[in-house]
Scaffold this active site. Sequence first.
Site, PDB file in Angstrom:
ATOM      1  N   ASP A   1      -0.428   7.634   7.935  1.00  0.00           N
ATOM      2  CA  ASP A   1       0.025   6.264   8.234  1.00  0.00           C
ATOM      3  C   ASP A   1       1.347   6.306   8.981  1.00  0.00           C
ATOM      4  OD1 ASP A   1      -1.932   4.528   7.037  1.00  0.00           O
ATOM      5  OD2 ASP A   1      -1.108   4.987   5.054  1.00  0.00           O
TER       6      ASP A   1
ATOM      7  N   LEU B   1      -3.243   2.796  11.637  1.00  0.00           N
ATOM      8  CA  LEU B   1      -4.279   3.614  10.979  1.00  0.00           C
ATOM      9  C   LEU B   1      -4.972   2.767   9.920  1.00  0.00           C
ATOM     10  CD1 LEU B   1      -5.472   6.478  10.986  1.00  0.00           C
ATOM     11  CD2 LEU B   1      -3.991   6.982   9.043  1.00  0.00           C
ATOM     12  N   ASP B   2      -6.055   2.149  10.327  1.00  0.00           N
ATOM     13  CA  ASP B   2      -6.796   1.295   9.406  1.00  0.00           C
ATOM     14  C   ASP B   2      -7.798   2.132   8.611  1.00  0.00           C
ATOM     15  OD1 ASP B   2      -7.680  -1.374   8.494  1.00  0.00           O
ATOM     16  OD2 ASP B   2      -9.564  -0.649   9.339  1.00  0.00           O
TER      17      ASP B   2
ATOM     18  N   GLU C   1      -5.210  -7.186  11.937  1.00  0.00           N
ATOM     19  CA  GLU C   1      -6.568  -6.771  11.565  1.00  0.00           C
ATOM     20  C   GLU C   1      -7.570  -7.857  11.980  1.00  0.00           C
ATOM     21  OE1 GLU C   1      -5.827  -3.727   7.852  1.00  0.00           O
ATOM     22  OE2 GLU C   1      -5.762  -5.845   7.350  1.00  0.00           O
TER      23      GLU C   1
ATOM     24  N   GLU D   1       1.468  -2.858  10.716  1.00  0.00           N
ATOM     25  CA  GLU D   1       1.230  -2.843   9.272  1.00  0.00           C
ATOM     26  C   GLU D   1       2.258  -1.971   8.553  1.00  0.00           C
ATOM     27  OE1 GLU D   1      -2.786  -2.109   7.888  1.00  0.00           O
ATOM     28  OE2 GLU D   1      -2.039  -1.360   5.976  1.00  0.00           O
ATOM     29  N   GLU D   2       2.733  -0.946   9.217  1.00  0.00           N
ATOM     30  CA  GLU D   2       3.623   0.017   8.556  1.00  0.00           C
ATOM     31  C   GLU D   2       5.107  -0.314   8.694  1.00  0.00           C
ATOM     32  OE1 GLU D   2       2.217   1.910   6.525  1.00  0.00           O
ATOM     33  OE2 GLU D   2       0.192   1.552   7.256  1.00  0.00           O
TER      34      GLU D   2
ATOM     35  N   ASP E   1       0.851  -1.194   0.000  1.00  0.00           N
ATOM     36  CA  ASP E   1       0.000   0.000   0.000  1.00  0.00           C
ATOM     37  C   ASP E   1       0.887   1.245   0.000  1.00  0.00           C
ATOM     38  OD1 ASP E   1      -2.200  -1.683   0.287  1.00  0.00           O
ATOM     39  OD2 ASP E   1      -2.135  -1.565   2.479  1.00  0.00           O
TER      40      ASP E   1
ATOM     41  N   ASP F   1      -2.384  -2.357  13.769  1.00  0.00           N
ATOM     42  CA  ASP F   1      -2.573  -1.566  12.551  1.00  0.00           C
ATOM     43  C   ASP F   1      -2.822  -0.138  13.042  1.00  0.00           C
ATOM     44  OD1 ASP F   1      -3.257  -0.303  10.255  1.00  0.00           O
ATOM     45  OD2 ASP F   1      -4.839  -1.701   9.670  1.00  0.00           O
TER      46      ASP F   1
HETATM   47  P1  AHM Z   1     -11.255  -2.101  -0.381  1.00  0.00           P
HETATM   48  O1  AHM Z   1     -10.995  -0.709  -0.813  1.00  0.00           O
HETATM   49  O2  AHM Z   1     -10.612  -3.132  -1.267  1.00  0.00           O
HETATM   50  O3  AHM Z   1     -12.725  -2.380  -0.166  1.00  0.00           O
HETATM   51  O4  AHM Z   1     -10.527  -2.295   1.030  1.00  0.00           O
HETATM   52  C1  AHM Z   1     -11.060  -1.725   2.168  1.00  0.00           C
HETATM   53  C2  AHM Z   1     -10.480  -2.399   3.360  1.00  0.00           C
HETATM   54  C3  AHM Z   1     -11.087  -1.882   4.621  1.00  0.00           C
HETATM   55  O5  AHM Z   1     -12.113  -2.731   5.095  1.00  0.00           O
HETATM   56  C4  AHM Z   1      -9.905  -1.833   5.556  1.00  0.00           C
HETATM   57  O6  AHM Z   1     -10.076  -0.850   6.517  1.00  0.00           O
HETATM   58  C5  AHM Z   1      -8.772  -1.501   4.630  1.00  0.00           C
HETATM   59  O7  AHM Z   1      -9.096  -2.110   3.407  1.00  0.00           O
HETATM   60  C6  AHM Z   1      -7.451  -2.092   5.124  1.00  0.00           C
HETATM   61  O8  AHM Z   1      -6.386  -1.482   4.499  1.00  0.00           O
HETATM   62  P2  AHM Z   1      -5.503  -0.355   5.273  1.00  0.00           P
HETATM   63  O9  AHM Z   1      -5.186  -0.888   6.629  1.00  0.00           O
HETATM   64  O10 AHM Z   1      -4.287  -0.237   4.412  1.00  0.00           O
HETATM   65  O11 AHM Z   1      -6.308   0.889   5.314  1.00  0.00           O
HETATM   66 MG    MG Z   2      -5.692  -1.923   7.967  1.00  0.00          MG
END
Ligand code: AHM
Ligand code: MG
Length: 334
Positions: free
Chosen positions: A69, A115-116, A277, A92-93, A63, A113
């Site tokens: 983040d 910042l989810d 997560e 995550e980071e 990502d 995580d």
């Molecule tokens: P999407 O855009 O494929 O639907 O993904 C959304 C999901 C969320 O449910 C979740 O919060 C996020 O992806 C997790 O990714 P990150 O932690 O990088 O924000």
């Molecule tokens: Mg996340």
Amino acid sequence: MSTQAITFNRHLWQQHKQFNQPIGLSILMTQMGFAAKILSREIGLAALAGKLGLVGEKNATGDTQKKLDVFSNEVVIDAFSDTGLVAAIASEELDQVQLIECGGDAQYILCIDPLDGSSNTDTGNAVGTIFGFYRRHTTGYCGTEADVLRQGADLITAGYILYGASTILVYSCGGSVDGFTLDPSVGEFMLSHPDIHCPTEGKIYSANLSYYCEWRPQIQTLVDYLGDSQSTHHPPYSMRYSGALVADVHRILLEGGLYFYPSTHQQPDGKLRLLYENAPLAFVVEQAGGLASTGKQRILDIKADSIHQRSPLVIGSASAVTLYEQFLQEGAPV
Ligand code: AHM
Ligand code: MG
């Protein structure tokens, strides 16, 4: 507000006195509350403080990192690395596990995580933090990666913080699931959602329907079934999806229903990550009486092989998760 209102710290003290919750865990949760207050403030003011937008680097799972983040990761690492209680942090980071030189007294491992749902930051929509603590297995001066590669059933405390219309911290130490709302005027989290139970049924499902064509036919059939307003089997479900796992699961936890992020042809293990997560959220939802599964296996039974391992996630009301599993294995009921 009554002066008898229960602050987060008072609640932690009660847990320590009544249920013998280790004091180290109470200190760590106090630190989590502190980190949550900093993040709540910075996320709320990010548009004014020049903290929106991309950094340009990719994190370990591919990502592209946002400024928030990186900032959020620094806040949580700072909050825990000098406590003398945490031997390793998986974030995550961070590409690798952060091993902390702490001595044998550091009894805990943190998976987080910071910042989810960070794609929501630039538009001021809800985001979250997800965390889980394990007891450390090893006793050396420094934690090891093996300390982190655990199954969720080993979690001793887990929870999340939702930064939305209000900032809400929800956690469980293996007993009740309790939620606290931040009162910014006094700078305290106050008990607002005591002893949360996930309803056994609900009317909401939450999934990114833009992947419909990439899902297995059984999941497509389930979605058609849930949305069928003419069904004689069930009341019609409504779809709600925010793009932030914490916000979507929080709604399901309180109101019942189903969140799912299945495998696709391109992502056979789905998108979401097991250690920081899926497992912590599974722990919370199971403690509240719900279920969490890959569709075939209980999330908390999976032992991680790598820190950024992914798994499909189906989580929510017990009857809804069971229905999903039935569809995946047997197809639609007749
Ligand atoms: P999407 O855009 O494929 O639907 O993904 C959304 C999901 C969320 O449910 C979740 O919060 C996020 O992806 C997790 O990714 P990150 O932690 O990088 O924000
Ligand atoms: Mg996340």
